[in-house]
Design an enzyme around this catalytic site. Sequence first.
Site, PDB file in Angstrom:
ATOM      1  N   HIS A  27       0.807  -1.212   0.000  1.00 58.81           N
ATOM      2  CA  HIS A  27       0.000   0.000   0.000  1.00 58.81           C
ATOM      3  C   HIS A  27       0.845   1.268   0.000  1.00 58.81           C
ATOM      4  O   HIS A  27       0.329   2.349  -0.278  1.00 58.81           O
ATOM      5  CB  HIS A  27      -0.977  -0.022   1.174  1.00 58.81           C
ATOM      6  CG  HIS A  27      -2.152  -0.911   0.936  1.00 58.81           C
ATOM      7  ND1 HIS A  27      -3.449  -0.542   1.227  1.00 58.81           N
ATOM      8  CD2 HIS A  27      -2.245  -2.154   0.406  1.00 58.81           C
ATOM      9  CE1 HIS A  27      -4.274  -1.514   0.893  1.00 58.81           C
ATOM     10  NE2 HIS A  27      -3.557  -2.516   0.398  1.00 58.81           N
TER      11      HIS A  27
ATOM     12  N   HIS B 185      -2.297 -11.903  -2.402  1.00 57.18           N
ATOM     13  CA  HIS B 185      -3.340 -12.607  -1.662  1.00 57.18           C
ATOM     14  C   HIS B 185      -2.959 -14.049  -1.324  1.00 57.18           C
ATOM     15  O   HIS B 185      -3.800 -14.806  -0.841  1.00 57.18           O
ATOM     16  CB  HIS B 185      -4.648 -12.570  -2.459  1.00 57.18           C
ATOM     17  CG  HIS B 185      -5.194 -11.193  -2.625  1.00 57.18           C
ATOM     18  ND1 HIS B 185      -6.210 -10.883  -3.509  1.00 57.18           N
ATOM     19  CD2 HIS B 185      -4.863 -10.023  -2.017  1.00 57.18           C
ATOM     20  CE1 HIS B 185      -6.473  -9.588  -3.443  1.00 57.18           C
ATOM     21  NE2 HIS B 185      -5.662  -9.051  -2.543  1.00 57.18           N
TER      22      HIS B 185
END
EC number: 1.11.1.21
Length: 723
Positions: free
Chosen positions: A98, A266
Amino acid sequence: MDATSKPAGKCPVMHGGNTVSGKSVTEWWPNALNLDILHQHDTKTNPLGTSFNYREALKTLDVEALKADLRALMTDSQEWWPADWGSYVGMMARVTWHAAGSYRVTDGRGGANTGNQRFAPLNSWPDNVNTDKGRRLLWPIKKKYGNKISWADLIALAGTIAYDVAGLKTFGFAFGREDIWAPEKDTYWGDEKEWLAPSDGRYGDVSKPETLENPLAAVQMGLIYVNPEGVNGKSDPLATAAQMRETFARMGMDDEETVALTAGGHTIGKSHGNGSAANLSPDPEAAGPEYQGLGWINTKGRGIGRDTVVSGIEGAWTSEPTKWDNGFFDMLFKHEWTLTHSPAGASQWAPITIAEEDKPVDVEDASIRTIPMMTDADMALKVDPIYREISLKFKDDQDHFSDVFARAWFKLTHRDMGPKSRYVGPDVPAEDLIWQDPIPAGSTSYDVAAVKAKIAASGLSVADLVSTAWDSARTFRGSDKRGGANGARIRLAPQKDWEGNEPARLSRVLSVLEPIARETGASIADVIVLAGNYGVEQAAKAAGFDIAVPFAAGRGDASAEQTDADSFAPLEPLADGFRNWVKKDYVVSPEELLLDRAQLLGLTAPELTVLIGGLRVIGANYGGAAHGVFTDKPGALTTDFFTTLTDMAYSWVPTGNNLYEIRDRKTGAARYSATRVDLVIGSNSILRAYAEVYAQDDNREKFARDFIAAWTKVMNADRFDLI
């Protein structure tokens, strides 16, 4: 205050300082040119002082000890913020993702290169919930190593070590990111006034992802890339896939890298949505002092472990979420999925049927099995034909998937660092990568005086020499350290054909300069800059000043094979106020476009001012236009631009869109023509103050020397080898 505190009274002093409330200058006059973006990151905000050299400090860093401490951190669960399954690998990967994922190729802003995740707005974006906890977990390590490791480097390294601990063979890592100490003022994140406002406001047509407003790369305010629940929160994996393709392309990633980063991101960790977001305290910037820079604290429950709330989506993607494996693709393709909702109410996908042994265990109790999930972005990898083909290839070849992901992760975390010459540390990969814009080393052993003599005899005008050098150097972006004169890519596609580079003139000038480079053993990159320097010296001499322009040899010449033409397209100038040119009319004013270019070049407001004035009188306007050439002696580095602009014998009259005449007040006769960019130097109060300095009778030589200093700064902006 306690219960006995008196009602708040009026302070007799605080009205003198605007610390909290009250309108700012830009709020009172919203159309005024905001020069703050040129004044950010001033040395006054840097607690380390002007003498601190981070690259020197890095030489004393014990890299192996640092990595060992980070590896130990990954399984050192803290009571105040327990690790899922006893491992922080997923959390640290997210913190890094992020930070780096905010990068966009259009203007090079965002990314992990500055440690900007510590400041607003990124530290409080809805998509960055609980990254504050990740940084707080890293604090003991930052405290231990101090100035030897920047926050920017530590944040980027944390996720890389997390993948290493999970079992991935990472591609490498480079240190060298320097911290900023205040929020960035130059980055445009969108004009929405609320977090997660519908996407429609930033698209011409939300069903057409390519209509996303430039330079944005995220679909909604406060998100890193796409909405995991679907377009505007409505599940539609195919529509989400289309947004992903555009969004990741604007981050500099192709389809294969997009699939790898989504799946690899993920493969470890989980999403958190086992509770209500309504129970969370405000974000870090809005939280009270008792929260000490943390936000999103659950005020009505545990709010940790299995009860954590982040995105609102709940669950892990794989059966073993702390291990690097092919579990993501196995899970995605082994099951059929149905749309459901998390305990927090977020849309997500759940397997219709699943064997007990395929379920991930609870983050706190390994005897409990939980239901895995997929986001809309994950389902996009299954339903989009292109993504599906890539995904199946990865599913059947884990080694290939691991290699592509490791390389894409390295690219993600290093894309905004600039060329490889800026990389520091023992783990820098030996391989040169095309997205690093490689440039071979240039010669420093040629006779500079001989090159200048040939330039002097070339017959090229001062305006030709200066304009070509400027066009070569102006592509530099301090945001991601791309562009600039080094490499001489102005002679290659796509730059040689850019309208702003005047292709016909450029070809004519290069046809003269390239033989000089061959004859003298100098690079064409050096010759272009040296020619510009010679032109500036001649202009200074014509103004009565014999000043040598500093020059450092050693630029190299990039080849077409070393140049990804498509990746350079975003560097094309659509306007250049320094050469008084705009490609077409834009919603943004020419002076705002000038300000943006100046900021990317790393210029201060005084440097912007002196360069405008100097380039005008030298005659470096696009196409030889006369606008702003307020002098009877073009080609001489005089202060005439400023003396004319500040002379009240003239009036300024609009004559068309972005055009003005400077007229004699007594006779009404037109004296000069001008653009908005020219006149803003005299109309903006700050720029006028600088213009008045250069219009003074005693500052003619100061102007010439200041112009040469600013010119040299631009010519050397990408010379990281000189640092």
